[in-house]
Structures are given as structure tokens and as C-alpha cells.
Scaffold this active site. Structure first.
Site, PDB file in Angstrom:
ATOM      1  N   GLY A  10     -24.105  23.736  -9.056  1.00 42.75           N
ATOM      2  CA  GLY A  10     -22.997  23.957  -8.236  1.00 42.75           C
ATOM      3  C   GLY A  10     -23.266  22.527  -6.928  1.00 42.75           C
ATOM      4  O   GLY A  10     -24.318  21.921  -7.212  1.00 42.75           O
ATOM      5  N   ALA A  69     -22.735  31.686  -6.998  1.00 46.98           N
ATOM      6  CA  ALA A  69     -21.809  32.645  -6.576  1.00 46.98           C
ATOM      7  C   ALA A  69     -20.382  32.625  -7.183  1.00 46.98           C
ATOM      8  O   ALA A  69     -20.168  31.563  -7.794  1.00 46.98           O
ATOM      9  CB  ALA A  69     -21.465  32.389  -4.967  1.00 46.98           C
ATOM     10  N   THR A  71     -16.892  31.771  -6.346  1.00 48.84           N
ATOM     11  CA  THR A  71     -16.487  31.184  -5.031  1.00 48.84           C
ATOM     12  C   THR A  71     -14.998  30.927  -5.326  1.00 48.84           C
ATOM     13  O   THR A  71     -14.197  30.236  -4.256  1.00 48.84           O
ATOM     14  CB  THR A  71     -17.032  29.789  -4.657  1.00 48.84           C
ATOM     15  OG1 THR A  71     -17.108  28.933  -5.752  1.00 48.84           O
ATOM     16  CG2 THR A  71     -18.665  30.013  -4.321  1.00 48.84           C
ATOM     17  N   THR A 110     -21.216  33.550   3.488  1.00 48.00           N
ATOM     18  CA  THR A 110     -20.010  32.955   3.909  1.00 48.00           C
ATOM     19  C   THR A 110     -19.353  33.279   5.187  1.00 48.00           C
ATOM     20  O   THR A 110     -19.699  34.501   5.653  1.00 48.00           O
ATOM     21  CB  THR A 110     -19.073  33.161   2.711  1.00 48.00           C
ATOM     22  OG1 THR A 110     -17.683  32.512   3.237  1.00 48.00           O
ATOM     23  CG2 THR A 110     -18.629  34.511   2.516  1.00 48.00           C
ATOM     24  N   TYR A 134     -13.065  38.299  -2.212  1.00 48.31           N
ATOM     25  CA  TYR A 134     -14.561  37.339  -1.848  1.00 48.31           C
ATOM     26  C   TYR A 134     -15.444  37.959  -0.733  1.00 48.31           C
ATOM     27  O   TYR A 134     -16.678  37.888  -0.880  1.00 48.31           O
ATOM     28  CB  TYR A 134     -14.155  36.012  -1.890  1.00 48.31           C
ATOM     29  CG  TYR A 134     -15.114  34.930  -1.450  1.00 48.31           C
ATOM     30  CD1 TYR A 134     -16.039  34.727  -2.444  1.00 48.31           C
ATOM     31  CD2 TYR A 134     -15.063  34.047  -0.308  1.00 48.31           C
ATOM     32  CE1 TYR A 134     -16.848  33.521  -2.129  1.00 48.31           C
ATOM     33  CE2 TYR A 134     -16.084  33.405   0.013  1.00 48.31           C
ATOM     34  CZ  TYR A 134     -17.001  33.093  -0.920  1.00 48.31           C
ATOM     35  OH  TYR A 134     -17.868  32.054  -0.469  1.00 48.31           O
ATOM     36  N   TRP A 159     -16.839  26.070   4.629  1.00 47.45           N
ATOM     37  CA  TRP A 159     -16.126  24.892   4.240  1.00 47.45           C
ATOM     38  C   TRP A 159     -17.066  23.754   3.727  1.00 47.45           C
ATOM     39  O   TRP A 159     -17.071  22.684   4.117  1.00 47.45           O
ATOM     40  CB  TRP A 159     -15.537  24.175   5.527  1.00 47.45           C
ATOM     41  CG  TRP A 159     -14.293  24.905   6.183  1.00 47.45           C
ATOM     42  CD1 TRP A 159     -14.143  26.262   6.353  1.00 47.45           C
ATOM     43  CD2 TRP A 159     -13.562  24.360   7.162  1.00 47.45           C
ATOM     44  NE1 TRP A 159     -12.978  26.805   6.890  1.00 47.45           N
ATOM     45  CE2 TRP A 159     -12.581  25.627   7.682  1.00 47.45           C
ATOM     46  CE3 TRP A 159     -13.058  23.225   7.638  1.00 47.45           C
ATOM     47  CZ2 TRP A 159     -11.529  25.295   8.516  1.00 47.45           C
ATOM     48  CZ3 TRP A 159     -12.128  22.994   8.534  1.00 47.45           C
ATOM     49  CH2 TRP A 159     -11.261  24.106   8.988  1.00 47.45           C
TER      50      TRP A 159
END
Length: 290
Positions: A10, A69, A71, A110, A134, A159
């Protein structure tokens, strides 16, 4: 230290691999569920508890950095079971395995653990209140990590973008070149995070010694998705696409987005003595690499 980095394919995982070269004093194990041809990474299914425990014990892992994760925020609304498995159950397995060895874990979380209705930079002490699948699964993952490993560092970010994978910066550059007009949300405010800067902060914490707790990290400054896009196009030299501001209501999505996601970074800066670049400086660096 023997460090396991999960989700190495990722955005953050790739940046961790680059940062590892700057930190050769440690021994690294980079894993993911699917390994590209030619990669030196190893396959590890973090949703399989026995597989996780065997890997951690067989390789005498001292520290885990969990970059894996689910996402896909909108897709999570219709696939809660798998989202929960990857964002909640799996981090608990990782924390339990390394915790039994007296090791540490860095769990990446997050801004979606908050509902985004605040109006000033969000501190770690603010009560959580996720309003999406999420966000709920990531918050549950935080709790699982805390319960299973005393030496935990939970780092919430927002972000995220990088030179790797698919992300907002790459998408806006592509659309800016393809379209003459583009509508972008202006009433959601936050701070972009260059994954390289986050990876650097994680290594700083590991090298200085993890002080257990929850921390917030993004780049410095504040912007909207609209202004972020304008900056992306300016830096990338895109002049033929008109970017117009949209209200959130004009762009409905399955998952609710936080309207205000500016994270207060005072705690991580004071604890680890780090300086965080301004978002536009980091954006310039990233686009120059692209």
C-alpha cells in the site's frame, strides 16, 4: 529490532520500505496478502490468527507496524463483515501475538473515528463518534490493539497520498489533464498527509522508544478538497481545467465524510521532538517525484 511491516504494497507500506533503507540498523519483514512478481516481500494473511502467531514467533518479531487496512470507505458500507475482519479483528491478532513476546505495535488509524462536526483542531482526548462502517471498524481496531498489547502506538491520520497506488493527488492530476471542468467538494476541511512524512514519524517513534498511547499525525496547515485540488493543478502545471467548488450535498456518497478533520499534532510533536512539514511543501515534493 526485528520489525514486521504488514500491508507493504500500500501507500504507507511502500514508504515504510523506502524509509527502512534509511534505518539499516533494524531487520525487516515486509508482508502482504498478495505479493507482486519479483518482490522480496513475504505472504502473510493477517486475518488468520494462527498464521500471524506462527510468523511473529518464528521470526522473533519485536515490533509490528500495521499498514494493512480496508480503506474503500464507500464499499465498506456494503461489506461490513470483511471490513471489520481487516480493520478490527486482524489488528487484534497482530497485537496479541507481539504483545505475548513483550513487543510493540504501531497501528495506523483514521480521522473517521470522529464525526467531523468539530470546529477546532481535534485532540486525542476528544470523544470518538464514528458515523460510517469504516470509522466504526477502525475505532474497534484501536480498542483491540490497546487491549492486547501494552506497548502500543496508535497513530490517526487523514487524507493520505503518495507516489504509490491510487490516491486523490494522482486522480486530480489525471482528471485535470483529461477534463476541461471538474467539480470538487469545498465544504469538507482537513489536512493532506504525505505518506512519506508519516513513515518518517513512525520510524522516529520506534527509534526513540515507543511511548504508549494515541497520537494524531497529518501535515501542517488547513485546506479543503477544492483548495487542495487547485494547489495540485498549480504545482503540476495544469492550466486547462476549470475547478469549481461543490457542496457535499451535490456529491452524495454511501459513507458520510467528516466535514472537519483538522488533527491537532501537539502531542506527537512534543513526545518525539518531530517537526512536521506544511502540506503544500510536501505536496510539491510528491508531485516532483511523479
Amino acid at each position: 529490532m526485528r520489525i514486521l511491516v504488514t500491508g507493504c504494497n500500500g501507500q504507507l507500506g511502500n514508504e515504510m520500505q523506502l524509509q527502512a533503507k534509511e534505518n539499516p540498523q533494524h531487520e525487516y519483514y515486509f508482508t502482504d496478502v498478495v505479493i507482486p512478481e519479483g518482490s522480496s516481500a513475504q505472504k502473510l494473511d493477517i486475518t488468520n490468527e494462527s498464521e500471524v502467531e506462527s510468523f511473529v514467533n518464528d521470526n522473533a518479531i519485536d515490533c509490528i507496524v500495521n499498514c494493512a487496512a480496508f480503506t474503500a470507505v464507500d464499499k465498506a458500507e456494503s461489506d461490513e463483515e470483511f471490513c471489520n475482519l481487516l480493520n478490527n479483528i486482524a489488528p487484534g491478532y497482530l497485537a496479541k501475538a507481539v504483545g505475548k513476546r513483550g513487543g510493540s505495535i504501531v497501528q495506523v488509524s483514521t480521522d473517521y473515528v470522529f464525526d467531523g462536526t468539530n470546529y477546532k483542531p481535534v485532540t486525542e482526548e476528544l470523544p470518538t463518534c464514528p458515523n460510517s462502517v469504516y470509522g466504526r471498524t477502525k475505532l474497534a481496531g484501536e480498542e483491540g490493539v490497546k487491549a492486547n498489547c501494552q506497548q502500543h502506538l496508535i497513530i490517526r491520520t487523514a487524507w493520505l497520498y503518495s507516489t504509490f497506488g491510487n490516491n486523490f493527488v494522482k486522480t486530480m492530476i489525471r482528471l485535470g489533464k483529461e477534463k476541461t471542468e471538474l467539480g470538487v467538494i469545498f465544504d469538507q476541511v482537513g489536512t493532506p498527509t504525505y505518506a512519506k512524512d508519516l513513515a518518517t514519524a513512525i520510524f522516529t517513534a520506534i527509534n526513540k522508544g515507543i511511548v504508549p498511547g494515541i497520537y494524531h499525525f497529518s501535515n501542517e496547515g488547513v485546506t479543503s478538497w477544492y483548495d487542495f485540488t487547485k494547489a495540485i493543478h498549480r504545482i503540476a502545471g495544469i492550466t486547462t481545467c476549470h475547478v469549481k467548488p461543490l457542496h457535499t450535498a451535490e456529491y452524495p456518497t454511501p459513507a458520510a465524510r467528516p466535514h472537519y478533520s483538522v488533527l491537532d499534532k501537539t502531542k506527537i510533536k512534543n513526545t518525539y521532538g518531530i517537526e512536521i512539514p506544511h502540506w503544500e511543501d510536501s505536496l510539491q515534493e510528491c508531485i516532483s517525484k511523479l
